[in-house]
Design an enzyme around this catalytic site. Structure first.
Site, short mmCIF file in Angstrom:
data_model
loop_
_atom_site.label_atom_id
_atom_site.label_comp_id
_atom_site.label_asym_id
_atom_site.label_seq_id
_atom_site.Cartn_x
_atom_site.Cartn_y
_atom_site.Cartn_z
N GLU A 71 25.79 -46.84 16.79
CA GLU A 71 25.45 -47.71 18.06
C GLU A 71 24.14 -47.50 18.80
O GLU A 71 23.61 -48.45 19.34
CB GLU A 71 26.69 -47.32 19.03
N HIS A 122 39.74 -46.27 21.93
CA HIS A 122 40.09 -47.71 21.69
C HIS A 122 40.46 -48.37 22.82
O HIS A 122 40.86 -49.48 22.91
CB HIS A 122 40.95 -47.89 20.57
#
Length: 321
Positions: free
Chosen positions: A57, A126
């Protein structure tokens, strides 16, 4: 169309309108993304404009910053909310500050798409709601659509912005269907909106929480209480006009969010309302939020996330003053 399909069509239109728009992210090309938001776009625009990236990322966002400097408009997908933190330094230290650092001579038209929030029964990292970190950071715009129509238009408006935009997509909404007018947007990118009229209490939230507030308002109506619902849409900057107008009519407000309550967007909105509409308030502003703990295992998300019952308890409390 479904919320995810509306995002897909919005991205497709932006890419058709400008060949400077690029998409980058993990599994967004051939797979079409975990939630299929980018499905079919690599086939339509090619691998040079829809890039499958490594699982890195920080590298993805850093590359997007370089592309923006070179005149492109990159749209980065962070696969899940909890995965954004390896890129946090790039976003808050570089992306948010470069325009100011160069006295406005360098623009940063980068969009960071982040699926966020609960209601999908997922594991750790998540189902988080990290919006406060970014709303707190000067130099970033932060928005979150709650309807397919807003998703379609707001992603295009975010891409058109010369400033970096954190684009928060409520995962619980991806499969929700709604009308989408592809001819014209309903509102500017950073405008808040009254989605239900009422007279007794103003309920405020953003993202998936707007649906929960509407459910609470419908239940309250059955008990004789009229609730007005405001969809914030933009978390930085915040459009306070419609919100303050609503509170001056109702005299009471409840803010609901999935994120923990301590030092949150809800905290800031409550403080501003107390300052700007103090004499209109008939009761203190109350907040309903996730608890100040890490997001729990999936089986406990129903306890952690605000639901209509918790919101109605707060409504009862503000009405009791």
């Amino acid at each position: 169309m479904p919320f995810a399909k509306a995002l897909n069509e919005g991205l497709r239109r932006a890419m058709t309108d400008s060949d400077r728009v690029l998409l980058m992210g993990e599994d967004i090309g051939r797979l079409g993304g975990v939630f299929r938001v980018t499905e079919g776009l690599q086939a339509a625009f090619g691998e040079r404009r829809v890039l499958d990236t490594p699982l890195a990322e920080s590298g993805i966002v850093g590359t997007a910053i370089g592309l923006a400097m070179a005149g492109f408009r990159p749209v980065v997908e962070i696969q899940f909310d909890g995965f954004v933190f390896p890129a946090f330094d790039q976003i808050t230290t570089q992306l948010a500050k470069l325009t100011n650092r160069h006295g406005g001579a360098v623009r940063m038209p980068v969009v960071i798409r982040i699926p966020y929030g609960g209601h999908i029964g997922a594991v750790e990292h998540h189902q988080e709601s990290p919006e406060t970190y970014f709303a707190h950071t000067p130099g970033l715009r932060v928005v979150s659509p709650s309807t397919p129509h807003d998703a379609y238009w707001m992603i295009q408006e975010a891409i058109a912005s010369d400033d970096p935009v954190i684009f928060l997509e409520p995962k619980a909404k991806y499969w929700q269907k709604g009308e989408v007018d592809t001819a014209a947007p309903a509102l500017p990118l950073h405008a808040s909106r009254i989605v239900r009229r009422g007279t007794d209490v103003t309920l405020v939230g953003h993202g998936a929480m707007v649906t929960t507030l509407l459910q609470a308002a419908a239940l309250a109506e059955g008990e004789g209480t009229s609730c007005e619902v405001v969809d914030l849409r933009s978390l930085s900057p915040v459009d306070y006009g419609p919100l303050l107008d609503s509170i001056r009519r109702t005299g009471r407000m409840v803010y609901a969010q999935e994120a923990p309550g301590f030092v949150s967007v809800g905290s800031e909105v409550a403080a501003t309302v107390m300052t700007e509409a103090f004499y209109a308030l008939e009761a203190p502003v109350l907040r309903v939020s996730g608890f100040d703990t890490p997001f729990p295992p999936a089986k406990l998300e129903g306890v952690y996330l605000p639901d209509p019952d918790r919101i109605l308890e707060a409504v009862d409390r503000v009405l009791a003053y």
